[in-house]
Write a protein that holds these residues in place. Sequence first.
Motif, PDB file in Angstrom:
ATOM      1  N   LEU A 250       0.845  -1.189   0.000  1.00 28.19           N
ATOM      2  CA  LEU A 250       0.000   0.000   0.000  1.00 28.19           C
ATOM      3  C   LEU A 250       0.884   1.243   0.000  1.00 28.19           C
ATOM      4  N   PRO A 251       0.919   1.994  -1.117  1.00 31.00           N
ATOM      5  CA  PRO A 251       1.755   3.206  -1.164  1.00 31.00           C
ATOM      6  C   PRO A 251       1.198   4.287  -0.248  1.00 31.00           C
ATOM      7  N   ALA A 252       2.086   5.167   0.195  1.00 31.45           N
ATOM      8  CA  ALA A 252       1.660   6.272   1.045  1.00 31.45           C
ATOM      9  C   ALA A 252       0.813   7.249   0.240  1.00 31.45           C
ATOM     10  N   ALA A 253      -0.182   7.822   0.890  1.00 32.49           N
ATOM     11  CA  ALA A 253      -1.018   8.828   0.254  1.00 32.49           C
ATOM     12  C   ALA A 253      -0.251  10.145   0.177  1.00 32.49           C
ATOM     13  N   ALA A 254      -0.753  11.066  -0.643  1.00 34.62           N
ATOM     14  CA  ALA A 254      -0.062  12.340  -0.851  1.00 34.62           C
ATOM     15  C   ALA A 254       0.117  13.110   0.451  1.00 34.62           C
ATOM     16  N   ASP A 255      -0.929  13.172   1.281  1.00 37.96           N
ATOM     17  CA  ASP A 255      -0.815  13.912   2.535  1.00 37.96           C
ATOM     18  C   ASP A 255       0.156  13.244   3.497  1.00 37.96           C
ATOM     19  N   GLU A 256       0.250  11.903   3.418  1.00 36.87           N
ATOM     20  CA  GLU A 256       1.216  11.190   4.263  1.00 36.87           C
ATOM     21  C   GLU A 256       2.645  11.496   3.834  1.00 36.87           C
ATOM     22  N   LEU A 257       2.874  11.627   2.513  1.00 36.81           N
ATOM     23  CA  LEU A 257       4.210  11.974   2.010  1.00 36.81           C
ATOM     24  C   LEU A 257       4.603  13.386   2.450  1.00 36.81           C
ATOM     25  N   VAL A 258       3.639  14.297   2.432  1.00 37.63           N
ATOM     26  CA  VAL A 258       3.909  15.654   2.883  1.00 37.63           C
ATOM     27  C   VAL A 258       4.301  15.659   4.363  1.00 37.63           C
ATOM     28  N   GLU A 259       3.557  14.903   5.181  1.00 40.89           N
ATOM     29  CA  GLU A 259       3.857  14.834   6.609  1.00 40.89           C
ATOM     30  C   GLU A 259       5.224  14.206   6.856  1.00 40.89           C
ATOM     31  N   HIS A 260       5.549  13.183   6.025  1.00 41.69           N
ATOM     32  CA  HIS A 260       6.853  12.530   6.137  1.00 41.69           C
ATOM     33  C   HIS A 260       7.965  13.525   5.835  1.00 41.69           C
ATOM     34  N   GLU A 261       7.778  14.328   4.808  1.00 46.66           N
ATOM     35  CA  GLU A 261       8.783  15.324   4.442  1.00 46.66           C
ATOM     36  C   GLU A 261       8.955  16.358   5.549  1.00 46.66           C
TER      37      GLU A 261
END
Length: 235
Positions: free
Chosen positions: A201-212
């Motif tokens: 399951l790939p990370a969602a866009a908002d999850e990638l932003v939070e990760h960054e």
Amino acid sequence: MRQIVLDTETTGLNPRTGDRIIEVGCVEIFNRKLTGNNFHRYINPERDSDEAALAVHGLTTEFLSDKPKFHEIAHELREFVQGAEIIIHNAPFDLAFLNHEFERMGLPPFVEHCANVIDTLVHAKELHPGKRNSLDALCDRYGISNAHRKLHGALLDSELLADVYLAMTRGQNTLSMDVEIEASGGGIVLEAGPLGEILVLPAAADELVEHENVLAALDKGVKGECVWRKYSPQG
């Protein structure tokens, strides 16, 4: 590893006031498998059981009158447990009686013939603090049927405790699902079953932003580039 699950029944509560062992039951476990190689003896204690004890085990003086005395089964018991890890529920009680019986014969205490002792009552209290941890309570907790346990019996209680111990200490040792099948020679072998489909399951866009944002905060903290950057899909 060879383990022996052990239980005793006695005429009362205190070996120092003359109470004796009237039954010994042992169940062998080898590499976490029940072997069926068990040890069970009734013993003539040469005295009556206390009324309270008799109500627990139901072994009358008449029934025990023709059974061997402890010194007649002690060497056989010692050979059976020799070098094994002993598993007992509320170990101080049983060990006090066993050590006393061995010392009466001029033998080293029972515990000196074993590798070590595991007290499942202590273990259960650590796992389930504040809960009831009697053998019956543990059978209920781990889904082990004890409906046939009307009275206490050393072999029956050892068999139940063996199941409880294996359930209580069960852990996953492999990522594959091993399935037991019967070998042609009559033994049991393990065959690895097929793994199910692995879902990614790939990370969602908002999850990638939070990760960054988290990585940026780490960069700021180390005043450079944090080590996680080289593992980051954004790095």
